[in-house]
Every structure is written in structure tokens, then in C-alpha cells.
Design an enzyme around this catalytic site. Structure first.
Site, PDB file in Angstrom:
ATOM      1  CB  SER A  99      38.677 -36.580  49.316  1.00 47.29           C
ATOM      2  OG  SER A  99      40.049 -36.842  49.125  1.00 47.29           O
ATOM      3  CG  ASP A 368      41.968 -34.256  51.572  1.00 48.27           C
ATOM      4  OD1 ASP A 368      43.216 -34.388  51.444  1.00 48.27           O
ATOM      5  OD2 ASP A 368      41.161 -34.570  50.681  1.00 48.27           O
TER       6      ASP A 368
HETATM    7 ZN   LIG Z   1      42.515 -40.074  47.547  1.00 55.71          ZN
END
Ligand SMILES: [Zn+2]
Length: 449
Positions: A99, A368
Site C-alpha cells: 500500500s 491500490d
Molecule cells: Zn495489504
């Protein structure tokens, strides 16, 4: 040259940068933006479902509105795909992102190494972010999450550290260059307060309760640093509703993650009996705002802030993250994951409702990275963990988690993720886009370049 950022040094750097630009390109440069007219968008709302790939969205759609139904995020006009890969220190592709690198890609327009937050992949230098650029151009700014406010995805907008683990002053082991003693700007929490967004809402009170070890706030907690900087610190729904737009707002609604909405039995080797999710989590304190509520509060505060800021035609930049879609998928917890995906979708609905009432608002919804979830035939016998759910429309849906051994944390995947948009420049998300291209879309929409 070390990139100057944060409070005064950043602004000084920005002013110096403009002055140099004028010297080099005078006399036309100072009138270029005026000639080109107002930015296409007045405000941008960027909503990130962490770990929300197509399988996670489809599972939530099947469970709630049914296979033929449509979630709020399904209704946006323009849609495409974004790649998600990271790089190593030499710039070579790393096919599965975390992330931190994932958020750095859209926050700065540059890919970085996994674990790093808005610093370059090779020299580990700070790179300017969308929130910093918007703030410096007179936009109100905000960030809302269900993770800690100091977690990787929100941090990519407000901080620059070598490693995402450096959340508070006591967590700096992996970030020697970022400590104040080492000449840096301190932990993510300290840098986030210093970056001074108008609205910061999420969890992470424990990181902000740590004591600052060096610099002007030495001996005080980060929360005290925030109060000294003028922040209203709020802890629950009632205090959030009482916050006023005259001063910035820091909402810390949990020690770490904000407790999830739904619970249910985890996926297991050999599967589970068909089950329904419990849609009320007894571990969630009654005064905890949900993501849509926090999003609406942030939109109201930012709209008022933008109105009083005296930057004509400039609204705000807001990022909203549904963080625990990812967290629950790591734990192969299908009900937790579905509840968070649907809570995120209600935040999307709140953003679309705001955009309906405020023309020239660009709404972008994306993720993401992909995650471990797979939707399997109901009679399949997968090698990994699985759970069977009875959906609202009475269907039987088996979800498998097989990217790690049972007992281990499930892994992200390297698939492209959906991106959808409505509003000015929404068409720019169509097709297959690079994961860094959102940076260009938002800077173009707000006229940041
Ligand atoms: Zn994760």
C-alpha cells in the site's frame, strides 16, 4: 538537493521555485495560468478501496445488491484499469505492490520501492505530493481513512519516510534518515500534523499519543503538537459533529484501526457451512462514525474551509480510504471484508451526492492493488481457505483465499485494478492506465501544474 517540505520550509521552497521560474521564462510565465482560465475542476474527491480488486467488488455486489444489481461505485460514467506494480532500488519492476508504494504512485506520480512512503526509489528523497501541491495552491485539503491516520495510504499524502512502519516518534527504527536527530522531519504522525491538512479523520490515536523526542515539540505528544498547531482534536461522532471549519480538525476514533462493521466466521481449510454475516460488530463502540459519516463531515468542513479561504474558484482535494477491505482479506475474513467494501461504497455514494450538488467536482474511485479473494463454484474444493456465504438474494457464494498457507497472512496480487470517475476530466481514466497517471489527472483537474 534535499526536497524541502512541511510547514515553512516547503512554502519558502515553493516561493523560491516560482521566483526562479519567472526569472527563466519572464515575462510570460506569470500570466500563463490566468490566460488558460480556471482549472477544469473546483474540487477532487479520490476514494481508495485498499486491496479492492474486481473479485472483492464482485463479492460485495453479489452479497448485497445481487449479481444483477449495481453498487454506487458501479454507476460512474467513465471506467478503466490501472496497473499496480512497484519498483526496486534500481527501478526494475516488482510485480506486486504494497500500500505504501501503491499510494506513492498516485500521490507523487512516481513509483517507489515497497514499504516506502513518498520518497524516491533510488535516492530515498522526498517527492512532493498531491495534497501538498493542492494546499500550496490555496485548496483546502483532507484525508479520511478507517486505518490509522499514520498508516501508509493516508501517509503518502502528508509524509515522506523510508519505511511505512515509522508511524509515531517511538516507531523510528527503520527510518534513521527521517528522525529529527538524523536531520529528518520525524515520524509520519509528526509530519502529518506539520503538513497541516484541514481535515484528518481515522484511527491511530496510539501513534499520536507518543512523545516527540526531538525538535520544537520535544517532550510533548503528537496530539499536543496538533493542538498547538490549532487543530481541534475529536474522538467520536458527537465531537466530530461539533467541530467547526474555522480551524483544522484531527479525528482519532480508535487506538489503531477503526473497528470493522461486520463480523463472521473466518475462511477455513475445507470450507465452512453456508452462513450469513453478522451486520453489527459488538466490538464497535457506539459513538464511532462510519466511513460515509466521516466522509460527509469532511466534505462539509472542506466546503466551508474552501469558501472562507479567499482562493476564488478553488475548492478542495480530499482522499477517502476504505482500509480494512485489505486488512480483512489478509486475515481471510470474508464477512469483515464484505462489510468494509459496502461501507466504502456508502462513502462513494456520499461523494457522488456531494458532486451532484457541487458542480465541477471530480470523483475518482479506485484501489491500490488486488487481493487474495476468489469467487469459486459452490461445490469447488480449493486447496486453500474458503468460506460459503448465503447472499441477500438467496444465492450460495463460495469465497476462496489461497495466496498463502493456512495460518499465514494472505497476500496481495499483481492484477490491474478498476478505476472509475465522474466529473471534469473523468474520461482520462478510460483504457489501461499506468498506476502513476492518476497524479497527472488530479494535477490537471485542479490546475496544479
Ligand atoms: Zn495489504
Amino acid at each position: 538537493m534535499r526536497f524541502a517540505y512541511g510547514r515553512l520550509p516547503w512554502r519558502r521552497g515553493a516561493v523560491l521555485g516560482s521566483a526562479l521560474l519567472v526569472l527563466v521564462t519572464a515575462p510570460a510565465a506569470s500570466t500563463a495560468t490566468e490566460r488558460s482560465g480556471p482549472a477544469p475542476a473546483r474540487s477532487v474527491i479520490l476514494l481508495i478501496g485498499d486491496g479492492m480488486g474486481d473479485a472483492e467488488i464482485t463479492a460485495a455486489r453479489n452479497y448485497s445488491v445481487g449479481a444483477a444489481g449495481r453498487l454506487a461505485m458501479d454507476t460512474l460514467d467513465a471506467s478503466g484499469r490501472r496497473t499496480t506494480y512497484a519498483v526496486d532500488e534500481r527501478g526494475r519492476p516488482v510485480y506486486v505492490t504494497d500500500s505504501a508504494a501503491g499510494a506513492t504512485a498516485w500521490a507523487t506520480g512516481r513509483r517507489t520501492v515497497n514499504g516506502r512512503v513518498s520518497k524516491s526509489h533510488d535516492t530515498d528523497r522526498p517527492m512532493p505530493t498531491l495534497l501538498e501541491l493542492a494546499r500550496d495552491r490555496g485548496y483546502a485539503t483532507g484525508s479520511v481513512t478507517t486505518a490509522s491516520v499514520a498508516d501508509a495510504t493516508p501517509a503518502a499524502l502528508t509524509a515522506h519516510v523510508t519505511d511505512r512502519s515509522c508511524k509515531g516518534p517511538a516507531d523510528m527504527a527503520a527510518c534513521p534518515a527521517d528522525t529529527r536527530a538524523g536531520g529528518g522531519e520525524g515520524s509520519i504522525a509528526e509530519q502529518t500534523v506539520a503538513a497541516r491538512p484541514d481535515v484528518l479523520l481515522g484511527g491511530g490515536a496510539d501513534h499520536f499519543a507518543q512523545t516527540v523526542t526531538d525538535g520544537p515539540f520535544r517532550g510533548r505528544t503528537v496530539t499536543q503538537q496538533a493542538r498547538a498547531a490549532g487543530y481541534q482534536v475529536v474522538r467520536d461522532r458527537t465531537q466530530l459533529a461539533a467541530a467547526r471549519p474555522g480551524r483544522p480538525v484531527l479525528g482519532l476514533f480508535a487506538p489503531e484501526y477503526v473497528p470493522v462493521e461486520w463480523t463472521g466466521p473466518p475462511a477455513a481449510p475445507g470450507g465452512t457451512a453456508p452462513q450469513r454475516c453478522a451486520t453489527r460488530n459488538p466490538g464497535r463502540p457506539a459513538g464511532t462514525p462510519d466511513l460515509a459519516e466521516s466522509t460527509r463531515a469532511a466534505l462539509d468542513l472542506l466546503t466551508a474551509r474552501a469558501h472562507h479561504r479567499g482562493a476564488p474558484g478553488r475548492g478542495f482535494f480530499l482522499q477517502v480510504e476504505g482500509a480494512s477491505i485489505d486488512d480483512r482479506a489478509h486475515e481471510a475474513d470474508p464477512c469483515g471484508q464484505l462489510g468494509e467494501t459496502l461501507a466504502f461504497d456508502r462513502a462513494v455514494a456520499a461523494a457522488l451526492d456531494h458532486a451532484e450538488r457541487h458542480p465541477r467536482t471530480l470523483v475518482i474511485v479506485t484501489a491500490d492493488h488486488g487481493h487474495a479473494t476468489q469467487i469459486l463454484p459452490h461445490d469447488a474444493r480449493p486447496a486453500g481457505l474458503s468460506a460459503t456465504l448465503v447472499t441477500d438474494e438467496g444465492g450460495v457464494m463460495q469465497l476462496g483465499y489461497g495466496t498463502a498457507l493456512p495460518g499465514e497472512t494472505q497476500e496481495h496480487t499483481g492484477v490491474p485494478v478498476p478505476v472509475a470517475a465522474r466529473g471534469p476530466l473523468a474520461d482520462r481514466v478510460r483504457g489501461v492506465q499506468d498506476n502513476t497517471s492518476l497524479f497527472g489527472t488530479v494535477t490537471a483537474a485542479l490546475g496544479l501544474r
